[in-house]
Design a protein around this motif. Structure first.
Motif, PDB file in Angstrom:
ATOM      1  N   THR A   1      -3.624   5.470   2.444  1.00 22.59           N
ATOM      2  CA  THR A   1      -4.191   4.327   1.572  1.00 22.59           C
ATOM      3  C   THR A   1      -5.622   4.676   1.778  1.00 22.59           C
ATOM      4  O   THR A   1      -6.517   4.212   0.454  1.00 22.59           O
ATOM      5  N   LEU A   2      -6.235   5.028   2.677  1.00 22.06           N
ATOM      6  CA  LEU A   2      -7.833   5.208   2.628  1.00 22.06           C
ATOM      7  C   LEU A   2      -8.201   6.625   2.192  1.00 22.06           C
ATOM      8  O   LEU A   2      -9.244   7.197   1.963  1.00 22.06           O
ATOM      9  N   ARG A   3      -7.171   7.447   1.972  1.00 21.64           N
ATOM     10  CA  ARG A   3      -7.178   8.921   1.424  1.00 21.64           C
ATOM     11  C   ARG A   3      -8.022   9.792   2.408  1.00 21.64           C
ATOM     12  O   ARG A   3      -8.990  10.376   1.950  1.00 21.64           O
TER      13      ARG A   3
ATOM     14  N   ASP B   1       0.360   3.772  -3.004  1.00 20.25           N
ATOM     15  CA  ASP B   1      -0.294   5.246  -2.376  1.00 20.25           C
ATOM     16  C   ASP B   1       0.180   6.396  -3.345  1.00 20.25           C
ATOM     17  O   ASP B   1      -0.490   7.401  -3.488  1.00 20.25           O
ATOM     18  N   LYS B   2       1.490   6.208  -3.644  1.00 22.44           N
ATOM     19  CA  LYS B   2       1.937   7.130  -4.381  1.00 22.44           C
ATOM     20  C   LYS B   2       1.690   7.251  -5.913  1.00 22.44           C
ATOM     21  O   LYS B   2       2.088   8.155  -6.625  1.00 22.44           O
ATOM     22  N   LEU B   3       1.108   6.325  -6.413  1.00 22.39           N
ATOM     23  CA  LEU B   3       0.556   6.357  -7.925  1.00 22.39           C
ATOM     24  C   LEU B   3      -0.340   7.575  -8.148  1.00 22.39           C
ATOM     25  O   LEU B   3      -1.183   7.841  -7.406  1.00 22.39           O
TER      26      LEU B   3
ATOM     27  N   ARG C   1      10.740   5.210  -8.716  1.00 25.63           N
ATOM     28  CA  ARG C   1      10.030   5.653  -9.961  1.00 25.63           C
ATOM     29  C   ARG C   1      10.970   6.907 -10.320  1.00 25.63           C
ATOM     30  O   ARG C   1      10.500   7.422 -11.351  1.00 25.63           O
TER      31      ARG C   1
ATOM     32  N   CYS D   1       0.917  -1.256   0.020  1.00 24.08           N
ATOM     33  CA  CYS D   1      -0.034   0.138   0.156  1.00 24.08           C
ATOM     34  C   CYS D   1       1.029   1.330  -0.012  1.00 24.08           C
ATOM     35  O   CYS D   1       0.449   2.274  -0.694  1.00 24.08           O
ATOM     36  N   SER D   2       2.112   1.404   0.745  1.00 23.37           N
ATOM     37  CA  SER D   2       2.846   2.480   0.949  1.00 23.37           C
ATOM     38  C   SER D   2       3.361   2.842  -0.407  1.00 23.37           C
ATOM     39  O   SER D   2       3.352   4.006  -0.766  1.00 23.37           O
ATOM     40  N   GLU D   3       3.729   1.878  -1.245  1.00 19.57           N
ATOM     41  CA  GLU D   3       4.501   2.111  -2.644  1.00 19.57           C
ATOM     42  C   GLU D   3       2.907   2.443  -3.477  1.00 19.57           C
ATOM     43  O   GLU D   3       3.338   3.412  -4.121  1.00 19.57           O
TER      44      GLU D   3
ATOM     45  N   GLY E   1      -3.531   6.968  -7.386  1.00 15.78           N
ATOM     46  CA  GLY E   1      -4.125   6.433  -5.829  1.00 15.78           C
ATOM     47  C   GLY E   1      -3.874   4.837  -5.767  1.00 15.78           C
ATOM     48  O   GLY E   1      -3.519   4.074  -6.748  1.00 15.78           O
ATOM     49  N   PRO E   2      -4.005   4.313  -4.507  1.00 20.80           N
ATOM     50  CA  PRO E   2      -3.920   2.808  -4.478  1.00 20.80           C
ATOM     51  C   PRO E   2      -4.615   1.893  -5.161  1.00 20.80           C
ATOM     52  O   PRO E   2      -4.442   0.642  -5.316  1.00 20.80           O
TER      53      PRO E   2
ATOM     54  N   ARG F   1      -2.351  12.110   0.995  1.00 25.58           N
ATOM     55  CA  ARG F   1      -1.954  12.172  -0.336  1.00 25.58           C
ATOM     56  C   ARG F   1      -0.849  11.169  -0.555  1.00 25.58           C
ATOM     57  O   ARG F   1      -0.853  10.615  -1.633  1.00 25.58           O
ATOM     58  N   TYR F   2       0.311  11.373   0.107  1.00 32.71           N
ATOM     59  CA  TYR F   2       1.436  10.602  -0.236  1.00 32.71           C
ATOM     60  C   TYR F   2       2.231  10.042   1.060  1.00 32.71           C
ATOM     61  O   TYR F   2       3.264   9.244   1.020  1.00 32.71           O
TER      62      TYR F   2
ATOM     63  N   LEU G   1      -0.257   5.793   7.472  1.00 33.33           N
ATOM     64  CA  LEU G   1      -0.434   4.648   6.316  1.00 33.33           C
ATOM     65  C   LEU G   1      -1.647   4.316   6.099  1.00 33.33           C
ATOM     66  O   LEU G   1      -2.357   4.660   4.868  1.00 33.33           O
TER      67      LEU G   1
ATOM     68  N   ALA H   1      -5.936  -1.363  -3.956  1.00 31.82           N
ATOM     69  CA  ALA H   1      -5.053  -1.794  -2.725  1.00 31.82           C
ATOM     70  C   ALA H   1      -5.692  -1.018  -1.379  1.00 31.82           C
ATOM     71  O   ALA H   1      -5.519  -1.598  -0.434  1.00 31.82           O
ATOM     72  N   GLY H   2      -6.463  -0.132  -1.688  1.00 31.36           N
ATOM     73  CA  GLY H   2      -7.340   0.647  -0.423  1.00 31.36           C
ATOM     74  C   GLY H   2      -7.981  -0.612   0.450  1.00 31.36           C
ATOM     75  O   GLY H   2      -7.950  -0.568   1.526  1.00 31.36           O
TER      76      GLY H   2
ATOM     77  N   ALA I   1       6.538  12.497  -3.454  1.00 32.59           N
ATOM     78  CA  ALA I   1       5.263  12.459  -4.251  1.00 32.59           C
ATOM     79  C   ALA I   1       5.406  11.236  -5.187  1.00 32.59           C
ATOM     80  O   ALA I   1       4.384  10.669  -5.186  1.00 32.59           O
TER      81      ALA I   1
END
Lengths: 214, 214
Positions: B191-193, A139-141, B53, A135-137, A144-145, B126-127, B187, A148-149, B48
């Motif tokens: 992940t849940l924004r 999340d930065k897309l 990446r 998720c941590s990885e 969004g996740p 967000r990040y 986290l 994976a959320g 970000a």
């Protein structure tokens, strides 16, 4: 060589009737076996090295399947990531079902979940939580996740149901707290390379849960 | 054009005496300014988009510095990662020093630290946590998180000192708990924004800390 053309060969087979049906079924089963091997390998390689550092070629090599064949199952890396998230969700659902089947009371279930996490402390202290670090990885897309959320929503919702069964009006907050403690401990354990940290936290969470049920 | 050759131009300048000393000092200052711009840009882009990446070209573009010039300061991406970890450590030390200067009692200091985290809730949702998500990614490197381990050790050690000042014999465990709750909440929030998740946890941690000090 047969490996790399098998799925195509099945759909191009000139058999008819019952033989064709049987051949197609065998082909699908072998195809699913290979797809499953790819997903299992991707779960492991993504976990050990991170998603971004992993190429489709790495996954193909880990699964022992030719790269050309991978594209038959997964057109893009994003398709493979989605399959890995689905596989991780399946594992999480199985773990929660196992915890529910093995324990009757909500307190025992919550303790058993944290203990199950702590049971993987050696791996977690090396690579982090399989779900959390994924998720941590993701999340930065930029978008969004995505799915994976669900990897965080699933255990939080489950823990909330347990706290609700305990009659706690603050069930949601307690669920966030217990899952946050696990995820935070997993990150600390891996960054400090300290598996005992997770074992100690598991015992402390169990003691805390007992105060809530008392 | 002048940009891309400046550092070399300084050392090759044919000036002598005081003029040479002054020219070299100006060059160093401008060089440090440019290095700092690169590190600041790398902190932001790594945060970000994730470390893996991000290319050196991305960092150069974000800093507005030609790629050729980046290699003068950072021979490899690993050198830049190390500089980013050092910069994040510097920020964390400054934040802890600020919290200590602004608050006298250990309880108020611990609450202020969590509040400071929660004050970044929009960005974290967000990040992720700037330090935590960096550690999560670096944890998977074959040689481990390296210096990034300090990014977790620093706040845990600091929190332990506060709990010790409160006279708590379980100061280390409590320090792990409070930092794990923050990292886990960060986290979950990302992940849940859900930025509110972090704000609610901050209030709940403050209430919990009050029970310890009572």
């Amino acid at each position: 060589m047969t490996d790399s053309v098998e799925p195509q060969a099945v759909s191009a087979a000139p058999a008819t009737g019952a033989a064709a049906t049987r051949a197609a079924a065998v082909g699908r089963a072998r195809g699913q076996g290979k797809r499953q091997r790819l997903v299992d390998a991707a779960c492991q390689v993504f976990y050990a090295n991170g998603v971004e550092r992993t190429t489709l070629a790495d996954v193909a090599a880990a699964a022992g399947i030719p790269l050309g064949n991978v594209y038959y199952y997964f057109k893009t890396k994003n398709d493979l990531i989605r399959a890995v998230v689905e596989a991780r969700l399946g594992e999480a659902r199985m773990m929660l079902a196992w915890v529910e089947a093995a324990h009757d009371g909500p307190l025992d279930r919550l303790k058993a979940l944290f203990e199950a996490f702590a049971g993987q402390s050696a791996e977690i202290a090396r690579y982090g939580c399989p779900q959390g670090s994924l998720c941590s990885e993701l999340d930065k897309l930029p978008d969004g996740p995505g799915l994976a959320g669900e990897l965080m929503r699933l255990p939080v919702d489950w823990a909330e149901r347990q706290f609700r069964a305990l009659g706690r009006p603050d069930a949601r907050d307690l669920a966030i707290e217990v899952i946050a403690r696990y995820q935070g401990s997993a990150l600390l354990a891996s960054t400090l390379r300290d598996p005992d940290l997770l074992t100690r936290e598991s015992a402390r969470v169990a003691a805390w849960l007992d105060t809530l049920g008392a």
